[in-house]
Write an enzyme that holds these catalytic residues in place. Structure first.
Site, PDB file in Angstrom:
ATOM      1  N   LEU A 248      10.370  -0.520 -26.503  1.00 56.59           N
ATOM      2  CA  LEU A 248      10.693   0.042 -27.760  1.00 56.59           C
ATOM      3  C   LEU A 248      11.651  -0.716 -28.388  1.00 56.59           C
ATOM      4  CD1 LEU A 248       9.392   3.714 -27.738  1.00 56.59           C
ATOM      5  CD2 LEU A 248       8.029   1.860 -28.570  1.00 56.59           C
ATOM      6  N   ASP A 249      11.545  -1.422 -29.494  1.00 57.35           N
ATOM      7  CA  ASP A 249      12.831  -2.128 -30.315  1.00 57.35           C
ATOM      8  C   ASP A 249      12.982  -1.142 -31.306  1.00 57.35           C
ATOM      9  OD1 ASP A 249      12.769  -4.232 -28.717  1.00 57.35           O
ATOM     10  OD2 ASP A 249      11.471  -5.175 -29.966  1.00 57.35           O
ATOM     11  N   VAL A 250      14.103  -0.245 -31.481  1.00 61.29           N
ATOM     12  CA  VAL A 250      14.279   0.791 -32.251  1.00 61.29           C
ATOM     13  C   VAL A 250      15.743   0.302 -33.180  1.00 61.29           C
ATOM     14  CG1 VAL A 250      13.343   2.440 -30.976  1.00 61.29           C
ATOM     15  CG2 VAL A 250      15.630   2.255 -30.866  1.00 61.29           C
TER      16      VAL A 250
END
Length: 261
Positions: free
Chosen positions: A129-131
């Site tokens: 997950l790129d947040v």
């Protein structure tokens, strides 16, 4: 006994090894196979290799490169980039890779993780997950992005991480877009929130500029994967390219000190 993992993360762009800042401006730093050889010598805990072109270009995984990486790598290897089917995942595992990572395809279709986990085993499935922090006058919290931060999704990162775990992810990687390449420390807030809701192993990426940053992460979150890119490919204030990794003694001292605090 479980212990924290210290993990180099290598980015592949146009066949070469690069490092980005804020998911932009990839800087060429060398040949990926040579980097793997050096990390072999330094006995890295494991290695993550991400092809940052594949999903953006809707391309198949580069099986020829993956085969070379797997043949050279003497540590557990996780590969990500362009994986959208269980057949692709199985082929990569058959090449000698221990884990595959999925980002965009998992965000849009969590059920894909179930299918892949049934094919290769849950322990080999990693969801990334790129947040980043939301922007705007009244914005709060974080948002999930894919395709090198060009596509924004509406799902809450924490709820999505839990859904991906439930769907079949055996590990979650949370990668801070805001801190990518900055070398000013991890986003400990989002890391701790993720650690508190997940049962599967967590790896945190984005922002590490020193071993002290990794120690701070381990102190905050306990048994996690402390991953980094810039820290292991640059040296000094001018970011001279130098592949590096802590010695076994440094690593043991770091983890022991962090966990005993």
């Amino acid at each position: 006994m479980l212990r924290p993992r210290i993990i180099p993360c290598l980015l592949i762009h146009k066949g070469g090894l690069v490092k980005t800042q804020g998911f932009k401006s990839p800087k060429y730093v060398g040949d990926p196979i040579n980097a793997v050889k050096i990390f072999n010598e330094k006995e890295a805990d494991e290695l993550v290799v991400l092809d940052i072109d594949a999903s953006v270009n809707k391309a198949e995984p580069d099986y020829a490169l993956i085969a070379k990486l797997a043949a050279e790598c003497r540590m557990p290897l996780c590969y990500g980039g362009g994986i959208t089917t269980a057949e692709q995942a199985s082929r990569i595992i058959d090449l000698g890779v221990e884990k595959i990572s999925i980002s965009a395809a998992a965000v849009t279709n969590p059920g894909l993780l179930t299918t892949i986990a049934n094919a290769i085993g849950r322990q080999s499935v990693v969801a990334v997950l790129d947040v980043r922090k939301k922007t705007g006058l009244f914005a709060k919290g974080y948002e999930v992005c894919t395709h090198n931060a060009k596509v924004v999704h509406k799902q809450d990162p924490l709820s999505l991480a839990k859904a991906l775990e439930d769907a079949g992810a055996g590990e979650i990687v949370v990668n801070s877009i805001d801190r990518d390449g900055e070398m000013k420390g991890y986003d400990l807030d989002v890391a701790l929130k993720m650690r508190n809701i997940l049962r599967v192993p967590l790896t945190v990426l984005g922002g590490a500029g020193s071993l002290d940053d990794m120690g701070g992460l381990i102190k905050q979150c306990g048994i996690v994967g402390a991953a980094a890119g810039s820290l292991f490919v640059f040296k000094g204030p001018y970011r001279a390219v130098l592949i590096n990794y802590p010695t076994a003694q440094q690593k043991d001292a770091l983890c022991t000190a962090a966990l005993s605090r």
